[in-house]
Write a protein that holds these residues in place. Structure first.
Motif, PDB file in Angstrom:
ATOM      1  N   ILE B  54       0.741  -1.160   0.066  1.00 37.46           N
ATOM      2  CA  ILE B  54       0.011  -0.064   0.019  1.00 37.46           C
ATOM      3  C   ILE B  54       0.919   1.260   0.053  1.00 37.46           C
ATOM      4  N   GLN B  55       0.544   2.240  -0.773  1.00 38.71           N
ATOM      5  CA  GLN B  55       1.160   3.353  -0.835  1.00 38.71           C
ATOM      6  C   GLN B  55       0.560   4.394   0.409  1.00 38.71           C
ATOM      7  N   GLN B  56       1.416   5.239   1.174  1.00 39.16           N
ATOM      8  CA  GLN B  56       0.997   6.027   1.857  1.00 39.16           C
ATOM      9  C   GLN B  56      -0.096   7.089   1.570  1.00 39.16           C
ATOM     10  N   GLY B  57      -1.094   7.157   2.267  1.00 39.95           N
ATOM     11  CA  GLY B  57      -2.383   8.050   1.683  1.00 39.95           C
ATOM     12  C   GLY B  57      -2.648   9.122   3.130  1.00 39.95           C
ATOM     13  N   GLY B  58      -3.657   9.619   3.156  1.00 35.99           N
ATOM     14  CA  GLY B  58      -4.333  10.160   4.295  1.00 35.99           C
ATOM     15  C   GLY B  58      -4.371  11.606   4.222  1.00 35.99           C
ATOM     16  N   ASN B  59      -5.072  12.153   5.066  1.00 37.92           N
ATOM     17  CA  ASN B  59      -5.535  13.572   5.116  1.00 37.92           C
ATOM     18  C   ASN B  59      -4.103  14.415   5.735  1.00 37.92           C
ATOM     19  N   THR B  60      -4.260  15.881   5.897  1.00 37.31           N
ATOM     20  CA  THR B  60      -3.177  16.695   6.356  1.00 37.31           C
ATOM     21  C   THR B  60      -2.879  16.348   7.925  1.00 37.31           C
ATOM     22  N   ARG B  61      -3.696  15.716   8.546  1.00 36.66           N
ATOM     23  CA  ARG B  61      -3.536  15.617  10.217  1.00 36.66           C
ATOM     24  C   ARG B  61      -2.667  14.492  10.208  1.00 36.66           C
ATOM     25  N   MET B  62      -2.554  13.446   9.288  1.00 39.74           N
ATOM     26  CA  MET B  62      -1.747  12.183   9.474  1.00 39.74           C
ATOM     27  C   MET B  62      -0.193  12.562   9.202  1.00 39.74           C
ATOM     28  N   ARG B  63       0.695  11.819   9.899  1.00 38.44           N
ATOM     29  CA  ARG B  63       2.117  11.970   9.805  1.00 38.44           C
ATOM     30  C   ARG B  63       2.402  11.230   8.514  1.00 38.44           C
ATOM     31  N   LYS B  64       3.439  11.591   8.082  1.00 37.72           N
ATOM     32  CA  LYS B  64       4.261  11.208   6.864  1.00 37.72           C
ATOM     33  C   LYS B  64       5.550  10.687   6.921  1.00 37.72           C
ATOM     34  N   SER B  65       5.946   9.638   6.155  1.00 34.70           N
ATOM     35  CA  SER B  65       7.464   9.312   6.645  1.00 34.70           C
ATOM     36  C   SER B  65       8.388   9.905   5.466  1.00 34.70           C
ATOM     37  N   ASP B  66       9.207  10.324   5.823  1.00 36.76           N
ATOM     38  CA  ASP B  66      10.018  10.942   4.817  1.00 36.76           C
ATOM     39  C   ASP B  66      11.213  10.133   4.203  1.00 36.76           C
ATOM     40  N   GLU B  67      11.625   9.000   4.953  1.00 37.24           N
ATOM     41  CA  GLU B  67      12.542   8.112   4.913  1.00 37.24           C
ATOM     42  C   GLU B  67      12.199   6.976   3.819  1.00 37.24           C
ATOM     43  N   MET B  68      10.736   6.840   3.700  1.00 38.50           N
ATOM     44  CA  MET B  68      10.453   5.620   3.216  1.00 38.50           C
ATOM     45  C   MET B  68      11.064   5.538   1.573  1.00 38.50           C
ATOM     46  N   GLY B  69      11.450   4.467   1.222  1.00 41.11           N
ATOM     47  CA  GLY B  69      11.462   3.929  -0.222  1.00 41.11           C
ATOM     48  C   GLY B  69      10.280   3.833  -0.734  1.00 41.11           C
ATOM     49  N   ASN B  70      10.107   3.487  -2.107  1.00 41.68           N
ATOM     50  CA  ASN B  70       8.821   3.243  -2.666  1.00 41.68           C
ATOM     51  C   ASN B  70       8.603   1.941  -3.023  1.00 41.68           C
ATOM     52  N   LYS B  71       9.263   1.095  -2.433  1.00 40.75           N
ATOM     53  CA  LYS B  71       8.989  -0.373  -2.537  1.00 40.75           C
ATOM     54  C   LYS B  71       8.800  -1.054  -1.169  1.00 40.75           C
ATOM     55  N   LEU B  72       7.942  -2.447  -1.220  1.00 39.60           N
ATOM     56  CA  LEU B  72       8.006  -3.208  -0.165  1.00 39.60           C
ATOM     57  C   LEU B  72       8.542  -4.394  -0.635  1.00 39.60           C
ATOM     58  N   ILE B  73       9.586  -4.845   0.376  1.00 37.11           N
ATOM     59  CA  ILE B  73      10.417  -6.085   0.181  1.00 37.11           C
ATOM     60  C   ILE B  73      10.134  -7.224   1.070  1.00 37.11           C
ATOM     61  N   ILE B  74       9.720  -8.248   0.427  1.00 40.22           N
ATOM     62  CA  ILE B  74       9.231  -9.273   1.525  1.00 40.22           C
ATOM     63  C   ILE B  74      10.296 -10.619   1.020  1.00 40.22           C
ATOM     64  N   LYS B  75      11.213 -10.767   1.880  1.00 34.24           N
ATOM     65  CA  LYS B  75      12.272 -11.824   1.810  1.00 34.24           C
ATOM     66  C   LYS B  75      11.656 -13.232   1.745  1.00 34.24           C
ATOM     67  N   ASP B  76      12.851 -14.005   1.305  1.00 32.59           N
ATOM     68  CA  ASP B  76      12.614 -15.623   1.157  1.00 32.59           C
ATOM     69  C   ASP B  76      12.229 -16.291   2.544  1.00 32.59           C
ATOM     70  N   ASN B  77      11.131 -17.185   2.268  1.00 34.30           N
ATOM     71  CA  ASN B  77      10.392 -18.364   3.154  1.00 34.30           C
ATOM     72  C   ASN B  77       9.622 -17.571   4.242  1.00 34.30           C
ATOM     73  N   THR B  78       9.081 -16.298   4.072  1.00 34.57           N
ATOM     74  CA  THR B  78       8.342 -15.736   4.900  1.00 34.57           C
ATOM     75  C   THR B  78       6.734 -15.816   4.693  1.00 34.57           C
ATOM     76  N   TYR B  79       6.067 -16.045   5.696  1.00 31.60           N
ATOM     77  CA  TYR B  79       4.691 -16.621   5.585  1.00 31.60           C
ATOM     78  C   TYR B  79       3.987 -15.349   6.071  1.00 31.60           C
ATOM     79  N   ILE B  80       2.899 -14.953   5.258  1.00 29.65           N
ATOM     80  CA  ILE B  80       1.951 -14.151   5.639  1.00 29.65           C
ATOM     81  C   ILE B  80       0.411 -14.655   5.238  1.00 29.65           C
ATOM     82  N   GLY B  81      -0.330 -14.516   6.460  1.00 29.51           N
ATOM     83  CA  GLY B  81      -1.688 -14.891   6.827  1.00 29.51           C
ATOM     84  C   GLY B  81      -2.815 -14.127   5.774  1.00 29.51           C
TER      85      GLY B  81
END
Lengths: 226, 226, 226
Positions: B54-81
């Motif tokens: 998910i890309q960041q969203g929200g209204n002006t009262r929400m905090r935003k992260s400055d440092e975020m890259g623009n990718k999500l990295i999920i590494k090997d053998n990880t299990y997501i429900g």
């Protein structure tokens, strides 16, 4: 045949039932369901995998709201995250933010500029004032009133049934007055009135009414002496 | 045209946007959405009805992260429900387990072998060390650090804003050092430092820094004398 | 080819895997997934965006249930909300209500007439008796027993591991006897036995066994003297 604005940005596998009104420049994420009787204003963003405009259901032990209308109204510029559920018979005003995994029931007003955090649950017959913040995983019980600019910390808990189902009793949640701030993971008992500008420390248990401007903490919560 | 490995096991009504990289032997459950900029390693399992990247969203009262890259990295053998949401700009390392209904925001590192429980929420700018356990429905606030082998019990709550939105303040969550264990439903205040091997009893409210090896409990939490 | 009753009311983008039995007059909402090995009785309602009949998964640090069968059985007249997840190897009896965003794991019995609230999580190897109420966002840990007519308030927390992962230990959750009532946001420690008709005040931390009929409150919880 559907008759939606050309400006609608619709993801894949989106379901939009009949009798749904959609304003201009609306975005609806993949796999989201918009049920019959939903009215969406202009510039509204709805994330993926949401269920919007749910009709009341449940078995005979569940409470039902008498006053609910049969529409869900989402006003202009409101932002709804992903995996959110919202019931029919409620109003989400302008410039509201609803976080991922949040749930809002019927006969609720969330007034303008308020934030409903991720995983927060707002029960039925409840009024959230303007520019309130309900933080992540907080629980706002049924028949509760938050005036304007109230801050509910993460994981705050409330109840509205002092007999815990054992006796007939008119359910009544807390009333939290303007600008009061409730620290994270506090517990509020049924029907307590928390005055204007009150500050409740984290992890407190509030068992009685609190006068305007007090600062309280502890189990049960008492005034903090400096 | 999509160009995914033949080994991909994809459910029905799955959405995979452009610019998604998928490793070998990946399984993606029905109705799950993989958004642009997601990078998935080998042998990753993702359940049904998730929203990933998910890309960041929200209204002006929400905090935003400055440092975020623009990718999500999920590494090997990880299990997501199932019914999980994860933001772009984060790294989920190898052999991680993410439970159903959990949510992880942007600029988060979940290091290898860690478990994020069902319904747990991890806010932005947070680092979870190796082999940590964050139990069911626990809330890890923004700007928090968990070193390696930390145990966060079920329903633990944290906060990172001592003024609860009332004043400008650099938000800062807890720092929890190696091997510390936090009992279920405890509340941690902003910016507390919890030392190595500390044990916090269930339902405690931690209001100050705790030295290495201490055992504490209560509201507010104090040393347990034997 | 599927062979489902003509009385099935099925939404759009519903996935029903093979080896699923469906009774008469069942309704399944849009985008819901019914996985292999699910048995659904008559007059069952399942909302939108649910995942029903999940098989156990997870990495090597997760516990597995030995006793689970490989089917999920949902009995007649049960009502399941939206965005719910339920595992295979469990029984949801007649006239049960499961709220939106709730999650129920494997090897669980939810007996007839019980209510599982919105966002509540029921862990594995747990028995919920008849006509129990588990309120919104409550957490029922693994290896827990609720006898009949138990009331678990909103946001109640339980644990089943007194060493918090540090030592080998047979995990054991609370045993809560008939008609006991647990106030909102209370914390129950591993293996405590809470007697018949006990009332636990909101925000309490229960650290030891409680005899039938007692009324307790506080941190740690003690008898309330009148």
């Amino acid at each position: 045949m559907e008759n939606h604005p050309n400006s609608l940005k619709k993801g894949e596998f989106v379901v939009i039932e009949d009798e749904v009104d959609i304003g201009e420049n609306v975005s609806i994420g993949h796999n989201t369901v918009i049920l019959k009787g939903t009215v969406i204003g202009d510039n509204v963003n709805i994330g993926c995998n949401c269920v919007i405009g749910i009709q009341q259901g449940g078995n005979t032990r569940m409470r039902k709201s008498d006053e609910m209308g049969n529409k869900l109204i989402i006003k202009d510029n409101t932002y709804i995250g992903n995996i959110v559920s919202i019931y029919s018979g409620s109003i989400i005003s302008k410039n509201v933010f609803v976080g991922d995994h949040a749930s809002i029931r019927e006969n609720v007003l969330v007034d303008s500029e308020s934030v409903i955090g991720r995983g927060a649950i707002i029960e039925l017959n409840t009024k959230i004032g303007k520019a309130c913040t309900v933080q992540t995983l907080a629980y706002v019980t049924g028949d509760t009133t938050l005036e304007d600019h109230v801050f509910i910390g993460p994981c705050v808990s409330m109840s509205n049934d002092k007999y815990m189902g054992a006796e007939k009793y008119e359910l009544k949640g807390p009333t939290i007055k303007e600008n009061a701030k409730i620290g994270n993971n506090s517990s509020l008992l049924p029907n307590v009135v928390i005055g204007k500008d009150v500050i409740v420390g984290a992890g407190s248990v509030v068992t009685k009414n609190i006068q305007d401007g007090e600062k309280i903490a502890g189990v049960p919560a008492n005034s903090m002496k400096k």
